[in-house]
Design a protein around this motif. Sequence first.
Motif, mmCIF file in Angstrom:
data_model
loop_
_atom_site.group_PDB
_atom_site.id
_atom_site.type_symbol
_atom_site.label_atom_id
_atom_site.label_comp_id
_atom_site.label_asym_id
_atom_site.label_seq_id
_atom_site.Cartn_x
_atom_site.Cartn_y
_atom_site.Cartn_z
ATOM 1 N N LEU A 122 2.694 47.045 21.634
ATOM 2 C CA LEU A 122 3.828 47.242 22.620
ATOM 3 C C LEU A 122 4.523 45.996 23.158
ATOM 4 C CD1 LEU A 122 5.469 49.555 24.353
ATOM 5 C CD2 LEU A 122 3.481 49.342 26.164
ATOM 6 N N ILE A 123 5.724 45.774 23.544
ATOM 7 C CA ILE A 123 6.255 44.845 24.112
ATOM 8 C C ILE A 123 6.867 45.236 25.232
ATOM 9 C CG2 ILE A 123 8.151 42.967 24.023
ATOM 10 C CD1 ILE A 123 8.510 43.805 20.942
ATOM 11 N N HIS A 124 6.689 44.557 26.559
ATOM 12 C CA HIS A 124 7.501 45.066 27.609
ATOM 13 C C HIS A 124 7.715 43.991 28.495
ATOM 14 C CE1 HIS A 124 4.346 44.806 30.697
ATOM 15 N NE2 HIS A 124 3.462 45.043 29.849
ATOM 16 N N CYS A 125 8.732 43.999 29.351
ATOM 17 C CA CYS A 125 8.932 43.111 30.517
ATOM 18 C C CYS A 125 8.917 43.905 31.711
ATOM 19 C CB CYS A 125 10.155 42.407 30.492
ATOM 20 S SG CYS A 125 11.679 43.185 30.247
ATOM 21 N N ASN A 126 9.902 43.911 32.537
ATOM 22 C CA ASN A 126 10.009 44.668 33.822
ATOM 23 C C ASN A 126 10.887 46.038 33.543
ATOM 24 O OD1 ASN A 126 9.180 45.514 36.321
ATOM 25 N ND2 ASN A 126 10.828 44.193 37.417
ATOM 26 N N LYS A 127 11.998 45.885 33.329
ATOM 27 C CA LYS A 127 12.851 46.828 33.046
ATOM 28 C C LYS A 127 13.180 47.274 31.446
ATOM 29 C CE LYS A 127 14.920 47.332 37.306
ATOM 30 N NZ LYS A 127 14.419 48.360 37.839
ATOM 31 N N GLU A 166 -10.448 50.026 29.075
ATOM 32 C CA GLU A 166 -11.105 51.131 28.641
ATOM 33 C C GLU A 166 -10.205 51.650 27.165
ATOM 34 O OE1 GLU A 166 -11.028 53.397 33.127
ATOM 35 O OE2 GLU A 166 -9.663 53.992 31.576
ATOM 36 N N ASN A 167 -9.219 51.059 26.670
ATOM 37 C CA ASN A 167 -8.650 51.474 25.341
ATOM 38 C C ASN A 167 -8.782 50.291 24.379
ATOM 39 O OD1 ASN A 167 -7.611 54.468 25.812
ATOM 40 N ND2 ASN A 167 -6.899 53.169 27.654
ATOM 41 N N ASN A 168 -9.414 49.294 24.682
ATOM 42 C CA ASN A 168 -9.472 48.256 23.898
ATOM 43 C C ASN A 168 -8.429 47.530 23.347
ATOM 44 O OD1 ASN A 168 -11.843 46.796 22.725
ATOM 45 N ND2 ASN A 168 -12.765 48.611 21.923
ATOM 46 N N VAL A 169 -7.653 47.353 24.276
ATOM 47 C CA VAL A 169 -6.306 46.898 23.875
ATOM 48 C C VAL A 169 -6.104 45.159 24.350
ATOM 49 C CG1 VAL A 169 -3.694 46.800 24.455
ATOM 50 C CG2 VAL A 169 -4.996 49.032 24.533
ATOM 51 N N THR A 170 -5.949 44.319 23.553
ATOM 52 C CA THR A 170 -5.610 42.849 23.927
ATOM 53 C C THR A 170 -4.397 42.788 24.505
ATOM 54 O OG1 THR A 170 -6.878 42.623 21.868
ATOM 55 C CG2 THR A 170 -5.770 40.584 22.718
ATOM 56 N N LEU A 171 -4.434 41.872 25.395
ATOM 57 C CA LEU A 171 -3.027 41.520 26.282
ATOM 58 C C LEU A 171 -2.742 39.863 25.717
ATOM 59 C CD1 LEU A 171 -1.144 42.243 28.380
ATOM 60 C CD2 LEU A 171 -2.475 40.871 29.952
ATOM 61 N N PHE A 172 -1.403 40.036 25.634
ATOM 62 C CA PHE A 172 -0.972 38.685 25.075
ATOM 63 C C PHE A 172 0.295 38.549 26.272
ATOM 64 C CE2 PHE A 172 -2.126 40.042 20.920
ATOM 65 C CZ PHE A 172 -2.766 38.980 20.460
ATOM 66 N N GLN A 173 0.149 37.424 26.916
ATOM 67 C CA GLN A 173 1.347 37.151 28.008
ATOM 68 C C GLN A 173 2.243 35.896 27.598
ATOM 69 O OE1 GLN A 173 -0.361 37.362 32.140
ATOM 70 N NE2 GLN A 173 1.924 37.496 32.886
ATOM 71 N N PHE A 174 3.381 36.169 27.468
ATOM 72 C CA PHE A 174 4.366 34.940 27.306
ATOM 73 C C PHE A 174 5.298 35.185 28.747
ATOM 74 C CE2 PHE A 174 2.578 35.702 22.984
ATOM 75 C CZ PHE A 174 2.314 34.589 22.563
ATOM 76 N N PHE A 221 0.163 56.339 30.922
ATOM 77 C CA PHE A 221 -0.780 55.879 29.961
ATOM 78 C C PHE A 221 -1.214 57.177 29.165
ATOM 79 C CE2 PHE A 221 -2.661 52.896 33.673
ATOM 80 C CZ PHE A 221 -1.389 51.992 33.457
ATOM 81 N N SER A 222 -1.109 58.230 29.443
ATOM 82 C CA SER A 222 -1.576 59.541 28.425
ATOM 83 C C SER A 222 -0.581 59.239 27.161
ATOM 84 C CB SER A 222 -1.762 60.923 29.047
ATOM 85 O OG SER A 222 -0.292 61.150 29.505
ATOM 86 N N PHE A 223 0.553 59.011 27.456
ATOM 87 C CA PHE A 223 1.308 58.860 26.467
ATOM 88 C C PHE A 223 0.990 57.580 25.632
ATOM 89 C CE2 PHE A 223 5.196 56.711 24.480
ATOM 90 C CZ PHE A 223 5.495 57.752 23.547
ATOM 91 N N LEU A 224 0.696 56.540 26.136
ATOM 92 C CA LEU A 224 0.588 55.274 25.449
ATOM 93 C C LEU A 224 -0.753 55.361 24.618
ATOM 94 C CD1 LEU A 224 1.448 52.422 28.198
ATOM 95 C CD2 LEU A 224 2.748 53.280 26.139
ATOM 96 N N LYS A 225 -1.831 56.257 25.181
ATOM 97 C CA LYS A 225 -3.135 56.371 24.557
ATOM 98 C C LYS A 225 -2.793 57.146 23.136
ATOM 99 C CE LYS A 225 -6.602 57.246 27.730
ATOM 100 N NZ LYS A 225 -7.420 58.000 28.423
ATOM 101 N N LYS A 278 -3.270 48.538 19.634
ATOM 102 C CA LYS A 278 -4.178 47.394 19.688
ATOM 103 C C LYS A 278 -3.819 46.438 20.670
ATOM 104 C CE LYS A 278 -6.763 45.246 15.778
ATOM 105 N NZ LYS A 278 -6.571 44.907 14.508
ATOM 106 N N SER A 279 -2.533 46.056 20.730
ATOM 107 C CA SER A 279 -2.185 45.047 21.668
ATOM 108 C C SER A 279 -1.023 45.119 22.445
ATOM 109 C CB SER A 279 -1.909 43.781 21.029
ATOM 110 O OG SER A 279 -2.427 43.604 19.698
ATOM 111 N N ILE A 280 -0.980 44.459 23.446
ATOM 112 C CA ILE A 280 0.439 44.529 24.463
ATOM 113 C C ILE A 280 1.002 43.284 24.597
ATOM 114 C CG2 ILE A 280 1.372 44.986 26.862
ATOM 115 C CD1 ILE A 280 -0.368 47.486 27.009
#
Lengths: 171, 171
Positions: free
Chosen positions: A106-111, A65-73, A36-40, A45-47
Amino acid sequence: VPGDSLSYPEDLCPPDNFNMVSTWIYRSSFPKKKNFSFLKKLGLKSILTLILEDYPDQNMKFLKENNVTLFQFGIAGNKEPFVQIPDDKISAALAVLLDRRNHPILIHCNKGKHRTGCLIGCLRKLQQWSHTSIFDEYRRFSHPKSRSMDQQFIELFDGREAWKVIDPKWI
Amino acid sequence: VPGDSLSYPEDLCPPDNFNMVSTWIYRSSFPKKKNFSFLKKLGLKSILTLILEDYPDQNMKFLKENNVTLFQFGIAGNKEPFVQIPDDKISAALAVLLDRRNHPILIHCNKGKHRTGCLIGCLRKLQQWSHTSIFDEYRRFSHPKSRSMDQQFIELFDGREAWKVIDPKWI
């Protein structure tokens, strides 16, 4: 003085498989608390997540806490013969990804290997990369578990379908 | 319409091992002629090369035509026991790399694996990345020819020496 920061005890830990994809677009594996400290520092603005499951509380708290919008596909992995990545979900994800109002994202899945790799591969098609270059990148991040089904999905993905749902005004 | 560009016959070919490192900083293997149309799209202001040899005519021509400044910090590869990467050259290269007046900038050596990987590793130290994350990235691009001497060089590199030659005004 920037050099002073070197004496800080805590190092920054990017999530596994973290990488910059394009200006203001990043990719990674699932972010854990220690990241999290790195991502800060990225000032996200979004994940955009491709996991199917609910987002864990500790990650929801980070977003808030960081005002990040989540998009889930949410999509399932591409394991033959049962699962196929839906083209329309990838197109919708690309529309979010390219919209500069969502940047930095930031885009992420599991791995951060397969589903993320497929989405980035499709993004590269929109950027007119050759298939050789797209597959090199896919394999660099999925190694040693590259899937030929993923590469076939990328190859067959029709960028024109994606452009239909992308608003050029916000690119 | 952006989608129209998909019908162009020519795909863009990034150089092998191409990647975005940070905003306006890119890395790759030695750029060949077939990569020039891709590189043009990056709008490069500078190229930082770590090769020892003279830059070939065809690459010099590309630089001239596109108004790209060349910085050359020629170093030999890190093959024990004969060669050691000089710390002061890496520090000088980092100063060029971080200076936003040189951005966008592309770093390359020959394969984009070892010398480039060492320079990026040292950059990550300045960015306070953990060694685990730095080595993961180094290995992702040097695979399957990762060198432990390179990783040792990165680990022992003293970021404070680099900060002495970096002008914070231009970061």
